[in-house]
Design a protein around this motif. Structure first.
Motif, PDB file in Angstrom:
ATOM      1  N   GLU A  36       0.819  -1.210   0.000  1.00  0.00           N
ATOM      2  CA  GLU A  36       0.000   0.000   0.000  1.00  0.00           C
ATOM      3  C   GLU A  36       0.852   1.259   0.000  1.00  0.00           C
ATOM      4  O   GLU A  36       0.399   2.315  -0.457  1.00  0.00           O
ATOM      5  CB  GLU A  36      -0.918   0.011   1.225  1.00  0.00           C
ATOM      6  CG  GLU A  36      -1.895  -1.143   1.292  1.00  0.00           C
ATOM      7  CD  GLU A  36      -2.602  -1.212   2.643  1.00  0.00           C
ATOM      8  OE1 GLU A  36      -2.622  -0.188   3.366  1.00  0.00           O
ATOM      9  OE2 GLU A  36      -3.113  -2.293   2.981  1.00  0.00           O
ATOM     10  N   ALA A  37       2.074   1.179   0.522  1.00  0.00           N
ATOM     11  CA  ALA A  37       2.947   2.352   0.608  1.00  0.00           C
ATOM     12  C   ALA A  37       4.398   1.902   0.582  1.00  0.00           C
ATOM     13  O   ALA A  37       4.750   0.849   1.128  1.00  0.00           O
ATOM     14  CB  ALA A  37       2.666   3.147   1.881  1.00  0.00           C
ATOM     15  N   GLY A  69       1.677  -2.745   4.068  1.00  0.00           N
ATOM     16  CA  GLY A  69       0.509  -3.265   3.371  1.00  0.00           C
ATOM     17  C   GLY A  69      -0.063  -4.445   4.126  1.00  0.00           C
ATOM     18  O   GLY A  69       0.084  -4.549   5.350  1.00  0.00           O
ATOM     19  N   VAL A 118       1.157   4.842   4.968  1.00  0.00           N
ATOM     20  CA  VAL A 118       2.039   5.946   4.574  1.00  0.00           C
ATOM     21  C   VAL A 118       2.878   6.411   5.749  1.00  0.00           C
ATOM     22  O   VAL A 118       4.096   6.618   5.636  1.00  0.00           O
ATOM     23  CB  VAL A 118       1.210   7.110   3.991  1.00  0.00           C
ATOM     24  CG1 VAL A 118       2.053   8.372   3.842  1.00  0.00           C
ATOM     25  CG2 VAL A 118       0.619   6.710   2.640  1.00  0.00           C
ATOM     26  N   VAL A 295       2.888  12.176  -1.606  1.00  0.00           N
ATOM     27  CA  VAL A 295       2.559  10.800  -1.972  1.00  0.00           C
ATOM     28  C   VAL A 295       2.383  10.751  -3.483  1.00  0.00           C
ATOM     29  O   VAL A 295       1.582  11.508  -4.049  1.00  0.00           O
ATOM     30  CB  VAL A 295       1.280  10.317  -1.256  1.00  0.00           C
ATOM     31  CG1 VAL A 295       0.938   8.892  -1.696  1.00  0.00           C
ATOM     32  CG2 VAL A 295       1.453  10.387   0.259  1.00  0.00           C
ATOM     33  N   THR A 320       2.878   4.934  -3.895  1.00  0.00           N
ATOM     34  CA  THR A 320       1.755   4.012  -3.709  1.00  0.00           C
ATOM     35  C   THR A 320       1.449   3.296  -5.014  1.00  0.00           C
ATOM     36  O   THR A 320       1.316   3.946  -6.054  1.00  0.00           O
ATOM     37  CB  THR A 320       0.489   4.748  -3.220  1.00  0.00           C
ATOM     38  OG1 THR A 320       0.173   5.784  -4.157  1.00  0.00           O
ATOM     39  CG2 THR A 320       0.702   5.363  -1.859  1.00  0.00           C
TER      40      THR A 320
END
Length: 321
Positions: A36-37, A69, A118, A295, A320
């Motif tokens: 996810e990040a 994640g 994040v 991001v 991401t």
């Protein structure tokens, strides 16, 4: 297939390319993380430039060392209860700029419910380097600290931890007044220019210098150490210091100064895990601030590196998928 970003040609950010890879399968002792990040670190920039080619990094290398994640699969010998859990994961010296990442099970840590992916990759590695870098310098409450190159994620965390640890003064070097103001809000007490100049009422010398930059100007900061002062280099985003940098220390022999490097690789996995869990919990409670510069989508990794090269980043850039 999964998307990844590789260093196809050493040098500038234009050498980064998005490639397709087969979906990885975790081997024994490993997990697969649906990412996810992804944290973009200073070491990624150094590797991309080819500065570490002599240490085995070759073109085609996939950058990235930390991701967050959800675990989607585990290899042999790994507890299946990890599947479905949100984790921070250390992938090593590469393998993080991907949609699905492989990590050793001993290098993952569950995320608190109140900490985003994040924020986890903004804090995960930088917080450890800051904590153990100060410990390596034998920092004690009441001592003065100078953080050289304080605008990156490691510097920002060092400022916060030194202030929380009772430093008598926390000075920073940075490139602008605006950045200085932001660092003051995080605990800095004195703001200096990049060369260590200026700073109204700043200490004449420091007990501890934590240096994220290294590079050609490193030797000039020996003059800013107090007697028995300690300088610890925790990064080298400015490149290698001059080959003869030790002569500056020898010229001030009677000050009994100490110089050291620090890598988190020398800290035991158990100690890293304990401190990282404490820092994640503190960040979740709002006691540590994670500073995210921007991001960006994974396919914009080259843009992230352009911003790093230009010195535009305050905090951490996160990718991401």
């Amino acid at each position: 297939m999964v998307k990844a970003v590789a260093v196809q040609t050493f040098g500038g950010p234009e050498g980064l390319e998005v490639i397709d890879l087969p979906v990885p399968a975790p081997a024994g002792g490993q997990v697969l993380v649906g990412v996810e990040a992804i944290g973009v670190g200073g070491v990624d920039v150094v590797i991309r430039r080819g500065a570490l080619a002599a240490y085995g990094f070759a073109e085609g290398h996939i950058l990235g060392g930390e991701v967050a994640g959800t675990v989607t699969a585990v290899g042999d010998g790994v507890d299946t209860s990890w599947v479905g859990r949100r984790v921070w994961a250390f992938t090593g010296t590469g393998g993080g700029y991907v949609e699905q990442a492989i990590a050793p099970v001993e290098e993952i840590l569950p995320l608190p419910a109140n900490l985003s992916a994040v924020d986890a990759v903004t804090l995960g590695s930088s917080g450890i380097v800051a904590h153990f870098g100060l410990s390596h310098a034998h920092f004690a409450p009441g001592e003065s600290v100078l953080v050289r190159g304080a605008a990156g994620s490691i510097g920002i965390m060092t400022v916060q931890l030194a202030a929380r640890g009772g430093a008598g003064a926390v000075a920073v070097t940075t490139s602008s007044a605006e950045r200085g103001d932001r660092l003051r809000a995080l605990g800095a007490t004195h703001v200096l220019g990049r060369a260590g100049e200026g700073g109204e009422d700043a200490p004449a010398g420091y007990d501890v210098i934590i240096d994220v930059v290294a590079g050609a100007d490193l030797p000039s900061f020996f003059a800013r150490l107090n007697p028995n002062g300690r300088m610890v280099v925790v990064g080298a985003v400015g490149g290698q210091p001059p080959a003869d940098f030790g002569t500056k220390m020898m010229a001030a022999f009677q000050k009994s100064m100490s110089f050291a490097t620090f890598s988190a690789a020398t800290v035991t996995e158990a100690d890293r895990r304990t401190v990282r869990a404490e820092q994640f919990a503190a960040a979740g409670r709002g006691e540590l601030e994670t500073v995210v510069h921007e991001v960006l989508p994974l396919e914009h990794a080259a843009l992230a590196h352009q911003k790093m090269d230009a010195g535009e980043v305050f905090g951490r850039i996160v990718l991401t998928p």
